[in-house]
Design a protein around this motif. Structure first.
Motif, PDB file in Angstrom:
ATOM      1  N   VAL A 226       8.302   5.308   0.334  1.00 23.38           N
ATOM      2  CA  VAL A 226       7.362   6.126   1.095  1.00 23.38           C
ATOM      3  C   VAL A 226       6.886   7.235   0.177  1.00 23.38           C
ATOM      4  N   GLY A 227       5.613   7.574   0.284  1.00 21.95           N
ATOM      5  CA  GLY A 227       5.080   8.585  -0.614  1.00 21.95           C
ATOM      6  C   GLY A 227       3.872   9.285  -0.051  1.00 21.95           C
ATOM      7  N   LEU A 228       3.298  10.140  -0.876  1.00 25.78           N
ATOM      8  CA  LEU A 228       2.157  10.955  -0.480  1.00 25.78           C
ATOM      9  C   LEU A 228       0.881  10.290  -0.984  1.00 25.78           C
ATOM     10  N   TRP A 229       0.029   9.921  -0.050  1.00 20.51           N
ATOM     11  CA  TRP A 229      -1.212   9.197  -0.348  1.00 20.51           C
ATOM     12  C   TRP A 229      -2.409  10.053   0.029  1.00 20.51           C
ATOM     13  N   TRP A 240      -1.452  12.091   3.198  1.00 18.31           N
ATOM     14  CA  TRP A 240      -0.695  11.459   4.279  1.00 18.31           C
ATOM     15  C   TRP A 240       0.577  10.832   3.710  1.00 18.31           C
ATOM     16  N   LEU A 241       1.608  10.765   4.552  1.00 16.69           N
ATOM     17  CA  LEU A 241       2.774   9.951   4.229  1.00 16.69           C
ATOM     18  C   LEU A 241       2.485   8.510   4.616  1.00 16.69           C
ATOM     19  N   ARG A 242       2.788   7.583   3.709  1.00 17.13           N
ATOM     20  CA  ARG A 242       2.676   6.175   4.070  1.00 17.13           C
ATOM     21  C   ARG A 242       3.620   5.361   3.192  1.00 17.13           C
ATOM     22  N   TRP A 243       3.911   4.141   3.630  1.00 16.96           N
ATOM     23  CA  TRP A 243       4.880   3.290   2.947  1.00 16.96           C
ATOM     24  C   TRP A 243       4.238   2.564   1.773  1.00 16.96           C
ATOM     25  N   CYS A 244       5.078   2.208   0.786  1.00 15.38           N
ATOM     26  CA  CYS A 244       4.602   1.500  -0.398  1.00 15.38           C
ATOM     27  C   CYS A 244       5.627   0.445  -0.808  1.00 15.38           C
ATOM     28  N   ASP A 245       5.197  -0.485  -1.669  1.00 19.49           N
ATOM     29  CA  ASP A 245       6.108  -1.523  -2.152  1.00 19.49           C
ATOM     30  C   ASP A 245       6.757  -1.087  -3.460  1.00 19.49           C
TER      31      ASP A 245
END
Length: 319
Positions: A226-229, A240-245
């Motif tokens: 999860v990171g800052l996008w 925004w916070l969102r999930w990543c691979d």
């Protein structure tokens, strides 16, 4: 000699049988204010829409947003209301049949695995405990080309306060760390765009370093980050916070997946049309070359498989 048998009492009932259920406990408190702002509605929604875990099918994952979380069998009316929390290894529906109006630990038997709190001025102390007073190094530039920002000494365990007294309702920090022992706890401030990441190690939380650019956190047990996008969601462009691979690629919402699929289909159709046009142009050039070599229309038709009208048309287009 006659033996005197002592009657055995029945085993005590489990808390799941004796304590209030989801249906007995209130799902909201009319005296509490609603969501403090639109961000507290949109940010959890984005987290929910981008979460995917290969280790758990969707029917074994529950995501709660602004939902009462009842945690103490000794005080069954006590609850916390995380902005976003994840539970894995439970039925998506309560007992496999019903939508949850709250999450009751002694009924479910599984604690949250990840909790995210969205920091606001009125909840900061409750969310962070004594860590609120610590100056995070995430707000400062780190010299050199290090690929990590070390927020605090990760060897120090954060003990925000002692165990509360009998009548003291514990803070969120105390509940997540001491009562529920949630493995991963994230706090994000939209005012500073700062993420603080706590991992349960031993007796308590230790704050962890975060990948610097873009800021990302990895959760190996779920094989997801999860990171800052920085981007647009719901018509609003911001962090925004969102999930990543594992490669740092942002996971898409269902809407983004549909849009990407349409764009790929259009691109594929355009590519196929371009290839067809190129093939037709090549055939035309072959026809022209054969006619120039002295062959008549019938001979060219036999070689190319085209009818005579197509050959004439190709010839005329080259004039």
């Amino acid at each position: 000699m006659t033996k005197n048998w002592i009657p055995q009492s029945e085993a005590p009932a489990s808390p799941k049988e004796t304590l209030p259920t989801m249906y007995d406990l209130p799902s909201e408190n009319p005296e509490e204010p609603g969501l403090p702002d639109e961000f507290h509605d949109l940010q959890p929604e984005l987290l929910s829409r981008t979460f995917r875990c290969q280790y758990y099918p969707s029917e074994e994952v529950f995501i709660g947003t602004d939902l009462n979380l009842y945690y103490d069998v000794r005080h069954p009316q006590w609850y916390k209301r995380p902005d976003w929390f994840l539970v894995v290894g439970v039925p998506r529906l309560y007992e496999g049949t019903d939508i949850r109006s709250s999450y009751v630990i002694w009924q479910e038997g599984v604690n949250p695995f990840v909790i995210v709190e969205l920091l606001s001025p009125t909840t900061a102390k409750d969310d962070l405990g004594d860590n609120l007073e610590q100056e995070s190094e995430a707000s400062r530039r780190v010299a050199g080309n290090s690929d990590k920002i070390q927020l605090h000494d990760s060897n120090k365990t954060s003990n925000s306060s002692s165990e509360p007294t009998h009548q003291t309702i514990p803070s969120k920090w105390e509940v997540y760390q001491q009562r529920l022992r949630v493995p991963y706890y994230l706090v994000f401030s939209r005012y500073t765009n700062q993420i603080r990441f706590f991992k349960l190690i031993g007796a308590g939380y230790q704050e962890q370093g975060i990948l610097a650019d873009p800021p990302q956190i990895w959760i190996p047990e779920l094989d997801i980050g999860v990171g800052l996008w920085w981007g647009e969601y719901a018509g609003i462009t911001r962090n925004w916070l969102r999930w990543c691979d594992g490669s740092g690629n942002w996971l898409l919402t269902d809407t983004e997946q549909e849009r990407e699929a349409k764009e790929q289909a259009l691109a594929k159709a355009d590519e196929a049309l371009e290839e067809k046009e190129q093939a037709q142009q090549q055939v035309k050039q072959i026809v022209v070359n054969l006619l120039k070599s002295g062959m008549d229309i019938e001979q060219v038709a036999n070689i190319t498989g085209l009818d005579q009208e197509e050959i004439i048309s190709c010839s005329n287009n080259q004039l």
